[in-house]
Design an enzyme around this catalytic site. Structure first.
Site, short mmCIF file in Angstrom:
data_model
loop_
_atom_site.label_atom_id
_atom_site.label_comp_id
_atom_site.label_asym_id
_atom_site.label_seq_id
_atom_site.Cartn_x
_atom_site.Cartn_y
_atom_site.Cartn_z
N ASP A 152 2.08 -7.01 4.88
CA ASP A 152 2.56 -5.64 4.67
C ASP A 152 1.59 -4.68 5.37
OD1 ASP A 152 4.58 -4.23 2.34
OD2 ASP A 152 3.04 -2.97 3.25
N HIS B 60 13.76 -8.33 1.50
CA HIS B 60 12.42 -8.90 1.63
C HIS B 60 11.84 -9.12 0.24
CE1 HIS B 60 12.12 -4.50 1.71
NE2 HIS B 60 10.98 -4.63 1.04
N ASN C 41 12.42 -5.22 -4.50
CA ASN C 41 12.90 -3.87 -4.81
C ASN C 41 14.34 -3.73 -4.33
OD1 ASN C 41 10.37 -3.13 -5.82
ND2 ASN C 41 9.64 -2.53 -3.79
P1 5GP Z 1 10.28 -1.79 -0.15
O1 5GP Z 1 9.83 -0.58 -0.90
O2 5GP Z 1 11.47 -1.51 0.76
O3 5GP Z 1 10.51 -2.97 -1.05
O4 5GP Z 1 9.06 -2.21 0.72
C1 5GP Z 1 8.93 -2.00 2.08
C2 5GP Z 1 7.54 -2.46 2.46
O5 5GP Z 1 7.50 -2.59 3.87
C3 5GP Z 1 6.43 -1.49 2.07
O6 5GP Z 1 5.47 -2.17 1.24
C4 5GP Z 1 5.83 -1.05 3.41
O7 5GP Z 1 4.43 -0.89 3.36
C5 5GP Z 1 6.25 -2.17 4.33
N1 5GP Z 1 6.46 -1.75 5.71
C6 5GP Z 1 7.16 -0.67 6.13
N2 5GP Z 1 7.18 -0.60 7.47
C7 5GP Z 1 6.48 -1.67 7.92
C8 5GP Z 1 6.15 -2.16 9.23
O8 5GP Z 1 6.50 -1.58 10.25
N3 5GP Z 1 5.41 -3.30 9.28
C9 5GP Z 1 5.01 -3.97 8.17
N4 5GP Z 1 4.30 -5.09 8.35
N5 5GP Z 1 5.31 -3.55 6.92
C10 5GP Z 1 6.04 -2.42 6.80
#
Ligand code: 5GP
Ligand code: ZN
Length: 118
Positions: A35, A105, A92
């Site tokens: 992340d 994810h 989530n």
């Molecule tokens: P969500 O809130 O959708 O479950 O989590 C999305 C996650 O993706 C977040 O923890 C955020 O830090 C991560 N994330 C967002 N954009 C990127 C990216 O471009 N690269 C990586 N490796 N993680 C990302």
């Protein structure tokens, strides 16, 4: 089903290697990355290569792939040395679930005490 991609999706772009990410594991079905904004010492994301919007959109045909993802999480937890100390896996879903990226994810969080989150 690696050809099923969404042009606007940031995780599809990572899967296609159009955007850089720290990739820990990859096969025909899934990718595991770090992340970018870790919320724990170890914070990994396991995603299917197929673009699935979120947990609600999982189809019957995706069940085997999801089982493989869950089994891979178990292996990764052991590889990372957090299997005994402990970890959380989180999905989530939609707005109130805190979903920001609309490509399915699974978060793996560990490497430090995470009591009280759920
Ligand atoms: P969500 O809130 O959708 O479950 O989590 C999305 C996650 O993706 C977040 O923890 C955020 O830090 C991560 N994330 C967002 N954009 C990127 C990216 O471009 N690269 C990586 N490796 N993680 C990302
Ligand atoms: Zn996607």
């Amino acid at each position: 089903m690696t050809e099923e991609k969404n042009k606007e999706c940031i995780f599809c772009k990572i899967i296609k290697k159009e955007i850089a990410a720290e990739i820990l594991y990859e096969d025909d079905d899934m990718m595991v990355i770090k992340d970018i904004r870790p919320k724990a010492r170890i914070h990994l994301l396991v995603m299917p290569k197929k673009h699935i919007r979120n947990f609600n959109e999982i189809g019957e045909e995706d069940r085997e792939m999801l089982g493989k993802m869950m089994y891979k999480i178990k292996e990764i937890a052991k590889d990372k040395g957090i299997d005994e100390s402990g970890y959380k896996i989180v999905i989530n879903t939609n707005k109130e679930g805190g979903q920001i990226i609309y490509h399915l994810h699974i978060h793996i969080l560990g490497g430090e005490p995470l009591m009280g989150v759920v």
